[in-house]
Motif scaffolding. Structure first.
Motif, PDB file in Angstrom:
ATOM      1  N   UNK A  58       0.837  -1.203   0.000  1.00 32.88           N
ATOM      2  CA  UNK A  58       0.000   0.000   0.000  1.00 32.88           C
ATOM      3  C   UNK A  58       0.870   1.250   0.000  1.00 32.88           C
ATOM      4  N   UNK A  59       1.907   1.249   0.810  1.00 35.14           N
ATOM      5  CA  UNK A  59       2.802   2.402   0.878  1.00 35.14           C
ATOM      6  C   UNK A  59       3.457   2.680  -0.476  1.00 35.14           C
ATOM      7  N   UNK A  60       3.886   1.637  -1.137  1.00 36.98           N
ATOM      8  CA  UNK A  60       4.530   1.823  -2.452  1.00 36.98           C
ATOM      9  C   UNK A  60       3.534   2.311  -3.495  1.00 36.98           C
ATOM     10  N   UNK A  61       2.284   1.879  -3.400  1.00 39.94           N
ATOM     11  CA  UNK A  61       1.253   2.394  -4.304  1.00 39.94           C
ATOM     12  C   UNK A  61       1.057   3.893  -4.086  1.00 39.94           C
ATOM     13  N   UNK A  62       1.026   4.296  -2.822  1.00 43.17           N
ATOM     14  CA  UNK A  62       0.869   5.718  -2.495  1.00 43.17           C
ATOM     15  C   UNK A  62       2.052   6.515  -3.033  1.00 43.17           C
ATOM     16  N   UNK A  63       3.255   5.989  -2.827  1.00 39.50           N
ATOM     17  CA  UNK A  63       4.453   6.681  -3.319  1.00 39.50           C
ATOM     18  C   UNK A  63       4.393   6.867  -4.834  1.00 39.50           C
ATOM     19  N   UNK A  64       4.034   5.804  -5.550  1.00 32.95           N
ATOM     20  CA  UNK A  64       3.958   5.902  -7.012  1.00 32.95           C
ATOM     21  C   UNK A  64       2.933   6.941  -7.434  1.00 32.95           C
ATOM     22  N   UNK A  65       1.770   6.972  -6.774  1.00 33.88           N
ATOM     23  CA  UNK A  65       0.727   7.944  -7.113  1.00 33.88           C
ATOM     24  C   UNK A  65       1.210   9.369  -6.846  1.00 33.88           C
ATOM     25  N   UNK A  66       1.882   9.569  -5.704  1.00 35.99           N
ATOM     26  CA  UNK A  66       2.383  10.910  -5.375  1.00 35.99           C
ATOM     27  C   UNK A  66       3.410  11.374  -6.395  1.00 35.99           C
ATOM     28  N   UNK A  67       4.365  10.506  -6.706  1.00 34.92           N
ATOM     29  CA  UNK A  67       5.429  10.868  -7.646  1.00 34.92           C
ATOM     30  C   UNK A  67       4.842  11.112  -9.040  1.00 34.92           C
ATOM     31  N   UNK A  68       3.886  10.280  -9.465  1.00 32.56           N
ATOM     32  CA  UNK A  68       3.271  10.436 -10.785  1.00 32.56           C
ATOM     33  C   UNK A  68       2.551  11.770 -10.925  1.00 32.56           C
ATOM     34  N   UNK A  69       2.069  12.318  -9.803  1.00 31.54           N
ATOM     35  CA  UNK A  69       1.373  13.599  -9.857  1.00 31.54           C
ATOM     36  C   UNK A  69       2.307  14.774  -9.559  1.00 31.54           C
ATOM     37  N   UNK A  70       3.626  14.493  -9.516  1.00 31.57           N
ATOM     38  CA  UNK A  70       4.601  15.551  -9.305  1.00 31.57           C
ATOM     39  C   UNK A  70       4.944  15.822  -7.857  1.00 31.57           C
ATOM     40  N   UNK A  71       4.429  15.016  -6.960  1.00 34.31           N
ATOM     41  CA  UNK A  71       4.702  15.210  -5.542  1.00 34.31           C
ATOM     42  C   UNK A  71       5.955  14.479  -5.096  1.00 34.31           C
ATOM     43  N   UNK A  72       6.302  14.632  -3.835  1.00 30.55           N
ATOM     44  CA  UNK A  72       7.487  13.971  -3.312  1.00 30.55           C
ATOM     45  C   UNK A  72       7.207  12.485  -3.047  1.00 30.55           C
ATOM     46  N   UNK A  73       8.248  11.682  -3.096  1.00 25.92           N
ATOM     47  CA  UNK A  73       8.110  10.259  -2.789  1.00 25.92           C
ATOM     48  C   UNK A  73       7.834  10.060  -1.303  1.00 25.92           C
ATOM     49  N   UNK A  74       8.439  10.900  -0.469  1.00 20.39           N
ATOM     50  CA  UNK A  74       8.341  10.774   0.984  1.00 20.39           C
ATOM     51  C   UNK A  74       7.794  12.073   1.558  1.00 20.39           C
ATOM     52  N   UNK A  75       6.878  11.951   2.506  1.00 27.36           N
ATOM     53  CA  UNK A  75       6.338  13.112   3.217  1.00 27.36           C
ATOM     54  C   UNK A  75       6.798  12.967   4.670  1.00 27.36           C
ATOM     55  N   UNK A  76       7.814  13.750   5.030  1.00 32.37           N
ATOM     56  CA  UNK A  76       8.434  13.575   6.348  1.00 32.37           C
ATOM     57  C   UNK A  76       7.486  13.908   7.497  1.00 32.37           C
ATOM     58  N   UNK A  77       6.569  14.850   7.299  1.00 36.34           N
ATOM     59  CA  UNK A  77       5.622  15.170   8.378  1.00 36.34           C
ATOM     60  C   UNK A  77       4.740  13.955   8.675  1.00 36.34           C
ATOM     61  N   UNK A  78       4.329  13.244   7.663  1.00 38.18           N
ATOM     62  CA  UNK A  78       3.530  12.024   7.845  1.00 38.18           C
ATOM     63  C   UNK A  78       4.357  10.957   8.565  1.00 38.18           C
ATOM     64  N   UNK A  79       5.631  10.843   8.192  1.00 41.74           N
ATOM     65  CA  UNK A  79       6.502   9.862   8.841  1.00 41.74           C
ATOM     66  C   UNK A  79       6.693  10.190  10.317  1.00 41.74           C
ATOM     67  N   UNK A  80       6.863  11.467  10.640  1.00 41.41           N
ATOM     68  CA  UNK A  80       6.995  11.867  12.044  1.00 41.41           C
ATOM     69  C   UNK A  80       5.744  11.503  12.838  1.00 41.41           C
ATOM     70  N   UNK A  81       4.571  11.734  12.246  1.00 43.43           N
ATOM     71  CA  UNK A  81       3.313  11.376  12.914  1.00 43.43           C
ATOM     72  C   UNK A  81       3.270   9.879  13.215  1.00 43.43           C
ATOM     73  N   UNK A  82       3.681   9.080  12.256  1.00 37.88           N
ATOM     74  CA  UNK A  82       3.686   7.632  12.431  1.00 37.88           C
ATOM     75  C   UNK A  82       4.598   7.220  13.581  1.00 37.88           C
ATOM     76  N   UNK A  83       5.817   7.753  13.586  1.00 34.82           N
ATOM     77  CA  UNK A  83       6.776   7.412  14.644  1.00 34.82           C
ATOM     78  C   UNK A  83       6.237   7.856  15.999  1.00 34.82           C
ATOM     79  N   UNK A  84       5.669   9.038  16.072  1.00 32.64           N
ATOM     80  CA  UNK A  84       5.117   9.533  17.333  1.00 32.64           C
ATOM     81  C   UNK A  84       3.964   8.664  17.824  1.00 32.64           C
ATOM     82  N   UNK A  85       3.114   8.227  16.907  1.00 29.77           N
ATOM     83  CA  UNK A  85       1.969   7.386  17.274  1.00 29.77           C
ATOM     84  C   UNK A  85       2.439   6.042  17.841  1.00 29.77           C
TER      85      UNK A  85
END
Length: 84
Positions: free
Chosen positions: A33-60
């Motif tokens: 699922x994560x790789x699907x999201x990454x591909x969709x983000x990159x295909x639309x010109x977005x970043x592969x990684x969203x660090x704010x989302x990653x920080x939320x995950x680690x904090x949770x």
């Protein structure tokens, strides 16, 4: 050990093995699922990684399981997004 203790240990170990197998299956699904999201983000010109989302995950995970939980989250991110 008594026979009842051995039975309890064997039963417990079997259950842990079942839980571990379920965790592995869920982690594999999460990676997909994560790789699907990454591909969709990159295909639309977005970043592969969203660090704010990653920080939320680690904090949770840290909030739920303590320091080790944060470590688990970081390993999940390594598996899901690959190297930075």
């Amino acid at each position: 050990m008594t026979e009842s203790t051995l039975d309890a240990v064997t039963t417990g170990r079997t259950r842990i093995d079942e839980i571990d197998a379920a965790l592995v299956a869920l982690i594999c699904e999460r990676v997909d699922v994560s790789r699907q999201i990454q591909r969709a983000r990159v295909a639309s010109g977005g970043p592969r990684v969203v660090t704010s989302r990653e920080r939320e995950l680690v904090q949770r995970w840290h909030a739920a399981l303590g320091e080790a939980g944060g470590g688990i989250a970081l390993r999940l991110l390594d598996l899901s997004r690959g190297p930075l």
